[in-house]
Motif scaffolding. Structure first.
Motif, PDB file in Angstrom:
ATOM      1  N   PRO A 114       5.563  -9.365   4.575  1.00  0.00           N
ATOM      2  CA  PRO A 114       5.420  -7.965   4.146  1.00  0.00           C
ATOM      3  C   PRO A 114       5.386  -7.874   2.618  1.00  0.00           C
ATOM      4  O   PRO A 114       6.009  -8.670   1.913  1.00  0.00           O
ATOM      5  N   ASP A 115       4.662  -6.877   2.127  1.00  0.00           N
ATOM      6  CA  ASP A 115       4.570  -6.698   0.687  1.00  0.00           C
ATOM      7  C   ASP A 115       5.963  -6.469   0.100  1.00  0.00           C
ATOM      8  O   ASP A 115       6.689  -5.572   0.548  1.00  0.00           O
ATOM      9  N   ARG A 173       6.838  -5.092  -2.411  1.00  0.00           N
ATOM     10  CA  ARG A 173       6.961  -3.775  -3.057  1.00  0.00           C
ATOM     11  C   ARG A 173       6.703  -2.628  -2.074  1.00  0.00           C
ATOM     12  O   ARG A 173       6.716  -1.456  -2.449  1.00  0.00           O
ATOM     13  N   GLY A 174       6.424  -2.986  -0.821  1.00  0.00           N
ATOM     14  CA  GLY A 174       6.290  -1.973   0.216  1.00  0.00           C
ATOM     15  C   GLY A 174       5.064  -1.103   0.126  1.00  0.00           C
ATOM     16  O   GLY A 174       5.048   0.016   0.662  1.00  0.00           O
ATOM     17  N   ARG A 188       1.490   0.181   1.131  1.00  0.00           N
ATOM     18  CA  ARG A 188       0.683   0.181   2.344  1.00  0.00           C
ATOM     19  C   ARG A 188      -0.647  -0.530   2.085  1.00  0.00           C
ATOM     20  O   ARG A 188      -1.276  -0.329   1.041  1.00  0.00           O
TER      21      ARG A 188
END
Length: 337
Positions: free
Chosen positions: A115-116, A118-119, A121
């Motif tokens: 998952p990124d 930094r969250g 999308r």
């Protein structure tokens, strides 16, 4: 400590000598065999490889040593894994293949989509490095992550939409140097070494791949290379099977390829209920049986292929192995077909 193929040292000698350094001296100080600087297939300790990069950076006042070495490397250093990666249908397939077989090149290292951090999308992380909690010196991480970046550029045929780069250490080279090589913003002291890429990157096709070639490369990887959890006996036998008929059958050479000392190899084999002479004899017997019963190679050639001096020596071995001569072993197999 884990072992890595000495192919990971490609370019190191060139960079050091370009800077006026003595590559052999630095290799010796780091505990690396000198041959590892010029050969792809030796197995060396990852800690020794990392130590050499750090020593070179310090001694030569070259803060971007790892980055410079990465610029001298290309996908080919991964050997048969490179063939499978290059002939994958998509970036996702190439990354899956790398995740499964990277142990062939370096045990403990991994490449994975995460998952990124930094969250954001539509963005994922392409993480490079050792498992969480296991750290590596900065020059090694710089070298590996830039190599991964350049590999993705190659597979994608150009820019792949890299958003930013995260490194788990303080910057050892100037920020401008990092950003000029990665072509994007770079931040330091993060949790892991990560390339932040578009989620859609994994769906990108790789042009020019050949499925048959990829299948052959994967078959080779499955049949000839040991997964990390196999015993030292099994790994040593696999190396000896590849070395039969060459000059690399000594226990010292085998220990070197397994990235351990001769005494350590002896201890491991003893704990597994065997010794070097026994496993070499087993490998010779297996190969001799195959060549005698499934080929028409001359006995002198079979002797040479399994590392024996001559046909007479082969026959002495055959009497001990099967209580018959090599010629009679072949004849018996022929009569039974």
């Amino acid at each position: 400590m884990a072992w890595v193929r000495s192919a990971g040292l490609r370019g190191v000698r060139h960079v050091i000598e370009e800077l006026g350094g003595d590559a052999d001296e630095l290799a010796t100080r780091a505990g690396l065999p000198l041959a590892s600087l010029d050969s792809d297939e030796l197995l060396v300790r990852d800690t020794a490889m990392a130590a050499m990069l750090e020593l070179a950076a310090q001694k030569l006042n070259c803060s971007d040593m790892g980055l410079r070495v990465a610029l001298r490397q290309d996908l080919n250093l991964l050997g048969p894994l490179a063939i499978a990666v290059r002939n994958s249908r998509s970036i996702a397939e190439a990354l899956d293949c790398t995740a499964k077989y990277l142990f062939v090149h370096a045990r403990g290292l991994s490449v994975a989509l995460v998952p990124d951090p930094r969250g954001v999308r539509g963005v994922v992380g392409c993480r490079y490095g050792y498992p969480p909690g296991v750290s590596a010196p900065p020059q090694s991480i710089d070298m590996g992550l830039l190599f991964l970046h350049r590999t993705l550029l190659y597979l994608n045929g150009g820019s792949y939409g890299l958003r930013s780069v995260e490194l788990p250490h303080a910057g050892v080279a100037p920020l401008a140097r990092y950003e000029s090589l990665f072509g994007t913003h770079v931040t330091f002291n993060r949790d892991a070494a990560v390339l932040r890429v578009p989620r859609s990157l994994s769906r990108q096709p790789i042009a020019g791949g050949d499925r048959t070639t990829r299948h052959l490369a994967l078959t080779y990887l499955e049949q000839h290379l040991s997964p990390p959890d196999l015993t030292v006996t099994t790994r040593a036998k696999a190396l000896l099977r590849q070395s039969l008929g060459t000059s690399h059958l000594s226990i010292e050479a085998t220990a070197n390829l397994l990235a351990m000392s001769t005494r350590s190899l002896q201890r491991h084999l003893h704990s597994e209920g065997t010794n070097y002479g026994t496993i070499l004899d087993d490998v010779r017997r297996e190969r001799a049986a195959t060549l005698l019963t499934e080929t028409r190679l001359p006995l002198t050639q079979i002797a040479a292929t399994i590392g024996l001096d001559n046909q007479a020596t082969l026959s002495r071995y055959a009497r001990r192995w099967w209580n018959t001569t090599a010629r009679q072993k072949r004849q018996t197999a022929s009569d039974s077909t």
